[in-house]
Scaffold this motif. Structure first.
Motif, short mmCIF file in Angstrom:
data_model
loop_
_atom_site.label_atom_id
_atom_site.label_comp_id
_atom_site.label_asym_id
_atom_site.label_seq_id
_atom_site.Cartn_x
_atom_site.Cartn_y
_atom_site.Cartn_z
N ILE A 122 0.83 -1.20 0.00
CA ILE A 122 0.00 0.00 0.00
C ILE A 122 0.87 1.25 0.00
O ILE A 122 0.59 2.24 -0.71
N VAL A 123 1.95 1.23 0.79
CA VAL A 123 2.84 2.40 0.87
C VAL A 123 3.46 2.69 -0.48
O VAL A 123 3.42 3.84 -0.97
N LEU A 124 4.06 1.68 -1.09
CA LEU A 124 4.74 1.91 -2.38
C LEU A 124 3.74 2.23 -3.49
O LEU A 124 4.01 3.05 -4.37
N ARG A 125 2.60 1.61 -3.43
CA ARG A 125 1.58 1.86 -4.44
C ARG A 125 1.12 3.32 -4.40
O ARG A 125 1.02 3.97 -5.44
N ARG A 126 0.88 3.86 -3.22
CA ARG A 126 0.45 5.26 -3.11
C ARG A 126 1.57 6.23 -3.46
O ARG A 126 1.32 7.28 -4.06
N GLN A 127 2.80 5.90 -3.09
CA GLN A 127 3.91 6.78 -3.44
C GLN A 127 4.10 6.86 -4.95
O GLN A 127 4.39 7.93 -5.49
N CYS A 128 3.93 5.74 -5.63
CA CYS A 128 4.05 5.77 -7.09
C CYS A 128 2.88 6.51 -7.73
O CYS A 128 3.06 7.19 -8.75
N GLN A 129 1.72 6.42 -7.15
CA GLN A 129 0.55 7.09 -7.72
C GLN A 129 0.68 8.61 -7.67
O GLN A 129 0.28 9.31 -8.61
N VAL A 130 1.22 9.14 -6.58
CA VAL A 130 1.30 10.60 -6.44
C VAL A 130 2.59 11.17 -6.99
O VAL A 130 2.73 12.40 -7.08
N ASN A 131 3.52 10.33 -7.41
CA ASN A 131 4.81 10.80 -7.91
C ASN A 131 4.70 11.05 -9.42
O ASN A 131 4.90 10.16 -10.24
N TYR A 132 4.38 12.28 -9.78
CA TYR A 132 4.27 12.62 -11.20
C TYR A 132 5.64 12.80 -11.83
O TYR A 132 5.76 12.90 -13.07
N HIS A 133 6.72 12.91 -11.01
CA HIS A 133 8.08 13.03 -11.55
C HIS A 133 8.61 11.69 -12.07
O HIS A 133 9.57 11.67 -12.84
N ALA A 134 8.05 10.58 -11.61
CA ALA A 134 8.67 9.26 -11.81
C ALA A 134 8.75 8.91 -13.29
O ALA A 134 7.80 9.11 -14.05
N GLN A 135 9.91 8.38 -13.66
CA GLN A 135 10.12 7.85 -15.01
C GLN A 135 9.84 6.36 -15.08
O GLN A 135 9.50 5.84 -16.14
N HIS A 136 10.01 5.68 -13.95
CA HIS A 136 9.71 4.25 -13.86
C HIS A 136 8.31 4.10 -13.24
O HIS A 136 8.05 4.55 -12.13
N TYR A 137 7.45 3.42 -13.97
CA TYR A 137 6.06 3.32 -13.53
C TYR A 137 5.82 2.13 -12.60
O TYR A 137 4.77 2.07 -11.96
N HIS A 138 6.75 1.18 -12.54
CA HIS A 138 6.64 0.00 -11.67
C HIS A 138 5.33 -0.74 -11.94
O HIS A 138 4.51 -0.97 -11.04
N LEU A 139 5.16 -1.13 -13.18
CA LEU A 139 3.96 -1.87 -13.57
C LEU A 139 4.08 -3.37 -13.29
O LEU A 139 3.06 -4.07 -13.31
N THR A 140 5.28 -3.85 -13.05
CA THR A 140 5.50 -5.28 -12.78
C THR A 140 5.99 -5.45 -11.35
O THR A 140 6.58 -4.53 -10.76
N PRO A 141 5.77 -6.61 -10.75
CA PRO A 141 6.21 -6.82 -9.37
C PRO A 141 7.72 -6.90 -9.20
O PRO A 141 8.22 -6.72 -8.08
N PHE A 142 8.47 -7.13 -10.27
CA PHE A 142 9.92 -7.27 -10.14
C PHE A 142 10.57 -5.94 -9.76
O PHE A 142 11.43 -5.89 -8.87
N THR A 143 10.17 -4.86 -10.42
CA THR A 143 10.73 -3.55 -10.08
C THR A 143 10.23 -3.08 -8.72
O THR A 143 10.93 -2.36 -8.01
N VAL A 144 9.03 -3.50 -8.33
CA VAL A 144 8.49 -3.11 -7.02
C VAL A 144 9.30 -3.74 -5.90
O VAL A 144 9.63 -3.09 -4.90
N ILE A 145 9.63 -5.01 -6.05
CA ILE A 145 10.44 -5.69 -5.02
C ILE A 145 11.81 -5.04 -4.91
O ILE A 145 12.36 -4.86 -3.81
N ASN A 146 12.37 -4.64 -6.05
CA ASN A 146 13.70 -4.00 -6.03
C ASN A 146 13.65 -2.66 -5.30
O ASN A 146 14.53 -2.35 -4.48
N ILE A 147 12.63 -1.85 -5.54
CA ILE A 147 12.55 -0.55 -4.89
C ILE A 147 12.20 -0.69 -3.41
O ILE A 147 12.63 0.12 -2.57
#
Length: 396
Positions: A122-147
């Motif tokens: 939930i934490v990472l999901r909300r941080q990615c949603q509000v981060n309009y600067h982000a270049q990596h969208y983290h659409l797959t679980p592999f990049t999510v686990i890494n971050i």
């Protein structure tokens, strides 16, 4: 060797000492049944003998050798004695208590899993949603686990479980507001089986009012969830309540001029909440109906009575709740992204850099409303911009 006598035996009106009251002792008196007159007396066998034919008061044994046309009392089987006696009653009560404790334990484990173990998602999901600067969208679980690993390495485990207490507060405020509103208004909390459009509308109106009451506390919980742990102070568990009240009265919380008023947030908040509730309820009922019908047919195929075991009783509900929550989150994920950006705007919140796993970024959006937010995301970030952090939903 004394026979075991059940506590609740119906033969001859047996209730504990009922035999002594009728003149029966610990053993049957010696009596000859060689004549036909003797056959008119009460005849029975000890109740602990399986397959015995026991008579009720007012009935007599039929003459020897004469077949009976009706059987007013069916002989109990061995299974009936093993489960229908006093020991069987105790076992039934113990089984019922065990099922209750099992249901409570399963529900508690489900609540713990959804709100505690899944909170990093939930934490990472909300941080990615509000981060309009982000270049990596983290659409797959592999990049999510890494971050997630990067956040845990640079900031510690608290970075993944921040704001967990505020989520429980929001749930408590929502349940309390729904209960209070339903008590003082004729709006129903539940929809009966024989529902009508008026009842459905009143029920959805109750849900809408509940979301409006919980909206400022939801905004405060969102801030605690996405706020970076690097610049975060040690706030108390009731800080969410304080900030929510401050958001209503406009005092005590540092805000900028870009902060959207609560009136402009009512429509997207209620829209998301009501749609989420409708979709999850429909899917839950549909999945539960399919699983129960499948379980019932399996019992009939096995030629057994459809008595639900502990697994049959609780497993379909867990699967139905999981499927309903997952489908509603996936369908409404773009709307949730827009909602979170509108709530977080102007709150001077600093979030973590979801591209690098370290450093912090400020939130400086200037959306004028829900429509402007949708158009800006589509033009600047593309369609996948609405699905930033979707990999966390897959992990969850």
């Amino acid at each position: 060797m004394h026979p075991r006598r059940p506590d609740g035996f119906d033969g001859l009106g047996y209730r504990g000492g009922a035999r002594d009251e009728q003149g029966f002792g610990g053993a049957f008196p010696a009596r000859s049944f060689s004549t036909g007159s003797d056959l008119g007396h009460w005849v029975t066998t000890p109740p602990d003998i399986p397959g015995s034919r026991n008579l009720h008061w007012g009935e007599k044994s039929p003459p020897y050798g004469v077949p009976t046309t009706s059987t007013p009392y069916e002989a109990p089987t061995e299974e009936a004695f093993s489960s229908g006696g006093g020991g069987g009653g105790v076992q039934g009560q113990s089984s019922e208590q065990l099922n209750r404790f099992a249901g409570f334990g399963i529900g508690l484990a489900s609540l713990f899993t959804e709100n505690v173990l899944a909170h990093p998602c939930i934490v990472l999901r909300r941080q990615c949603q509000v981060n309009y600067h982000a270049q990596h969208y983290h659409l797959t679980p592999f990049t999510v686990i890494n971050i997630m690993y990067s956040f845990n390495k640079t900031q510690g485990p608290r970075a993944l479980w921040k704001g967990m207490g505020s989520t429980f507060i929001v749930q408590g405020v929502t349940l309390g507001a729904e209960g209070i509103i339903s008590e003082f208004t004729p709006l129903p909390r539940e929809v009966l089986h024989k529902w009508n459009p008026k009842q459905i509308g009143e029920h959805l109106l109750l849900k809408s009012l509940t979301y409006v009451v919980a909206m400022p506390f939801y905004s405060a919980s969102l801030i605690e969830t996405v706020q970076s742990e690097i610049i975060r102070d040690n706030t108390g568990i009731l800080e969410c309540v304080k900030e929510g009240i401050g958001r209503v009265i406009g005092m005590g919380v540092p805000h900028s001029k870009r902060l959207l008023p609560l009136l402009s947030l009512i429509f997207p908040t209620v829209l998301h909440g009501v749609l989420h509730y409708i979709i999850s309820s429909v899917i839950q009922k549909f999945v539960l109906l399919i699983l129960k019908r499948k379980t019932y047919n399996s019992h009939l195929a096995e030629s057994t009575s459809p008595v639900q075991s502990m697994l049959d009783a609780y497993f379909p509900e867990l699967i139905a709740n999981f499927a309903a929550s997952l489908c509603s989150d996936v369908i409404l994920y773009p709307l949730e992204t827009v909602l979170h950006r509108l709530h977080i705007q102007g709150t001077r919140t600093i979030i973590d850099n979801t591209d690098l796993g370290y450093e912090v970024l400020p939130i400086n959006t200037q959306y004028e409303g829900m429509r402007d937010c949708i158009n800006t995301i589509r033009q600047e970030e593309g369609v996948f911009g609405f699905y930033k952090g979707f990999g966390a939903v897959i992990i969850w």
